[in-house]
Design a protein around this motif. Structure first.
Motif, PDB file in Angstrom:
ATOM      1  N   ALA A  24       0.828  -1.194   0.000  1.00  0.00           N
ATOM      2  CA  ALA A  24       0.000   0.000   0.000  1.00  0.00           C
ATOM      3  C   ALA A  24       0.867   1.251   0.000  1.00  0.00           C
ATOM      4  CB  ALA A  24      -0.902   0.010   1.228  1.00  0.00           C
ATOM      5  N   SER A  25       0.380   2.259  -0.678  1.00  0.00           N
ATOM      6  CA  SER A  25       1.047   3.555  -0.664  1.00  0.00           C
ATOM      7  C   SER A  25      -0.016   4.645  -0.662  1.00  0.00           C
ATOM      8  CB  SER A  25       1.970   3.715  -1.870  1.00  0.00           C
ATOM      9  OG  SER A  25       1.230   3.634  -3.076  1.00  0.00           O
ATOM     10  N   GLY A  26       0.406   5.859  -0.350  1.00  0.00           N
ATOM     11  CA  GLY A  26      -0.535   6.968  -0.300  1.00  0.00           C
ATOM     12  C   GLY A  26      -0.965   7.257   1.124  1.00  0.00           C
ATOM     13  N   ARG A  27      -2.182   7.725   1.293  1.00  0.00           N
ATOM     14  CA  ARG A  27      -2.703   8.127   2.599  1.00  0.00           C
ATOM     15  C   ARG A  27      -3.294   6.916   3.316  1.00  0.00           C
ATOM     16  NH1 ARG A  27      -6.056  13.587   2.408  1.00  0.00           N
ATOM     17  NH2 ARG A  27      -5.654  13.328   4.627  1.00  0.00           N
ATOM     18  N   ILE A  28      -2.438   6.173   3.986  1.00  0.00           N
ATOM     19  CA  ILE A  28      -2.882   4.922   4.596  1.00  0.00           C
ATOM     20  C   ILE A  28      -3.186   5.063   6.081  1.00  0.00           C
ATOM     21  CG2 ILE A  28      -1.726   3.487   2.899  1.00  0.00           C
ATOM     22  CD1 ILE A  28       0.542   3.123   4.882  1.00  0.00           C
ATOM     23  N   ALA A  50      -9.488 -11.528   6.184  1.00  0.00           N
ATOM     24  CA  ALA A  50      -9.354 -10.126   6.568  1.00  0.00           C
ATOM     25  C   ALA A  50      -8.683 -10.040   7.923  1.00  0.00           C
ATOM     26  CB  ALA A  50     -10.723  -9.436   6.601  1.00  0.00           C
ATOM     27  N   ILE A  51      -8.033  -8.908   8.153  1.00  0.00           N
ATOM     28  CA  ILE A  51      -7.378  -8.669   9.427  1.00  0.00           C
ATOM     29  C   ILE A  51      -7.645  -7.231   9.813  1.00  0.00           C
ATOM     30  CG2 ILE A  51      -5.178  -8.151   8.254  1.00  0.00           C
ATOM     31  CD1 ILE A  51      -3.761  -9.390  10.704  1.00  0.00           C
ATOM     32  N   ASN A  52      -8.059  -7.035  11.070  1.00  0.00           N
ATOM     33  CA  ASN A  52      -8.330  -5.660  11.460  1.00  0.00           C
ATOM     34  C   ASN A  52      -7.064  -5.026  11.998  1.00  0.00           C
ATOM     35  OD1 ASN A  52      -7.979  -6.315  14.161  1.00  0.00           O
ATOM     36  ND2 ASN A  52     -10.154  -6.509  14.567  1.00  0.00           N
ATOM     37  N   SER A  53      -7.160  -3.746  12.282  1.00  0.00           N
ATOM     38  CA  SER A  53      -5.965  -2.991  12.634  1.00  0.00           C
ATOM     39  C   SER A  53      -5.813  -2.773  14.119  1.00  0.00           C
ATOM     40  CB  SER A  53      -5.990  -1.628  11.922  1.00  0.00           C
ATOM     41  OG  SER A  53      -5.962  -1.793  10.534  1.00  0.00           O
ATOM     42  N   GLY A  54      -6.535  -3.533  14.920  1.00  0.00           N
ATOM     43  CA  GLY A  54      -6.447  -3.353  16.353  1.00  0.00           C
ATOM     44  C   GLY A  54      -5.215  -4.001  16.949  1.00  0.00           C
ATOM     45  N   GLY A  55      -4.479  -3.258  17.739  1.00  0.00           N
ATOM     46  CA  GLY A  55      -3.362  -3.804  18.491  1.00  0.00           C
ATOM     47  C   GLY A  55      -2.213  -4.239  17.608  1.00  0.00           C
ATOM     48  N   SER A  56      -1.312  -5.026  18.168  1.00  0.00           N
ATOM     49  CA  SER A  56      -0.134  -5.450  17.425  1.00  0.00           C
ATOM     50  C   SER A  56      -0.405  -6.638  16.537  1.00  0.00           C
ATOM     51  CB  SER A  56       0.992  -5.803  18.405  1.00  0.00           C
ATOM     52  OG  SER A  56       0.559  -6.849  19.267  1.00  0.00           O
ATOM     53  N   ARG A  74       0.233  -9.243   8.093  1.00  0.00           N
ATOM     54  CA  ARG A  74       0.626  -7.914   7.605  1.00  0.00           C
ATOM     55  C   ARG A  74       1.926  -7.490   8.260  1.00  0.00           C
ATOM     56  NH1 ARG A  74      -3.781  -5.622  11.150  1.00  0.00           N
ATOM     57  NH2 ARG A  74      -2.651  -4.954  13.001  1.00  0.00           N
ATOM     58  N   ASP A  75       2.624  -6.611   7.555  1.00  0.00           N
ATOM     59  CA  ASP A  75       3.845  -5.998   8.068  1.00  0.00           C
ATOM     60  C   ASP A  75       3.611  -4.493   8.004  1.00  0.00           C
ATOM     61  OD1 ASP A  75       6.355  -4.849   8.431  1.00  0.00           O
ATOM     62  OD2 ASP A  75       7.390  -6.527   7.499  1.00  0.00           O
ATOM     63  N   ASN A  76       3.284  -3.909   9.139  1.00  0.00           N
ATOM     64  CA  ASN A  76       2.941  -2.489   9.151  1.00  0.00           C
ATOM     65  C   ASN A  76       4.114  -1.613   8.728  1.00  0.00           C
ATOM     66  OD1 ASN A  76       0.320  -2.970   9.993  1.00  0.00           O
ATOM     67  ND2 ASN A  76       0.861  -2.903  12.166  1.00  0.00           N
ATOM     68  N   ALA A  77       5.323  -2.027   9.060  1.00  0.00           N
ATOM     69  CA  ALA A  77       6.502  -1.225   8.710  1.00  0.00           C
ATOM     70  C   ALA A  77       6.690  -1.159   7.193  1.00  0.00           C
ATOM     71  CB  ALA A  77       7.744  -1.800   9.369  1.00  0.00           C
ATOM     72  N   LYS A  78       6.229  -2.199   6.502  1.00  0.00           N
ATOM     73  CA  LYS A  78       6.369  -2.239   5.047  1.00  0.00           C
ATOM     74  C   LYS A  78       5.063  -1.916   4.330  1.00  0.00           C
ATOM     75  CE  LYS A  78      10.064  -5.714   5.097  1.00  0.00           C
ATOM     76  NZ  LYS A  78      10.493  -7.059   4.631  1.00  0.00           N
ATOM     77  N   ASN A  79       4.025  -1.604   5.106  1.00  0.00           N
ATOM     78  CA  ASN A  79       2.705  -1.322   4.513  1.00  0.00           C
ATOM     79  C   ASN A  79       2.274  -2.439   3.574  1.00  0.00           C
ATOM     80  OD1 ASN A  79       2.595   1.184   5.819  1.00  0.00           O
ATOM     81  ND2 ASN A  79       3.697   2.178   4.146  1.00  0.00           N
TER      82      ASN A  79
END
Length: 120
Positions: A24-28, A50-56, A74-79
């Motif tokens: 992902a790129s842009g306004r995330i 699907a995976i939600n964005s709650g917590g780690s 998911r890898d949040n550091a790599k979006n």
């Protein structure tokens, strides 16, 4: 706006494994849910995982047809969000789409799709 680019699709034999990824790129900021959908010719697009964005870790949700075989992460550091697919079956053949929901205002974002074909 959010831009999503998938990669990793291809041809695999039944029983094999494949991993697809979505960058992902842009306004995330403010993304609430990330996931994967798939669509077969003549059928409606369906949720795969699907995976939600709650917590780690984030809570995950899977279609019954893929439970125990597919894993979303998911890898949040790599979006980046991944879908590891094991024990693939011919009926898993579809175009797989990355999906993000959220942002300000909350919106749906889709990747361009990547073809996964399971065939001998």
């Amino acid at each position: 706006q959010v831009q999503l680019v998938e990669s990793g699709g291809g041809l695999v034999q039944p029983g094999g494994s494949l991993s697809v990824s979505c960058v992902a790129s842009g306004r995330i900021l403010g993304i609430l849910v990330t996931g994967w959908y798939r669509q077969c010719p003549g059928k409606e697009r369906e949720l795969v995982a699907a995976i939600n964005s709650g917590g780690s870790g984030g809570r995950t949700n899977y279609a019954d047809s893929v439970k125990g075989r597919f894993t979303i992460s998911r890898d949040n550091a790599k979006n980046t969000v991944y879908l590891q697919m094991n024990s693939l079956k011919p009926e898993d053949t579809a175009v797989y789409y990355c999906h993000f929901f959220g942002g300000f205002p909350p919106s749906h974002y889709w990747g361009q799709g990547t073809q996964v074909t399971v065939s001998s």
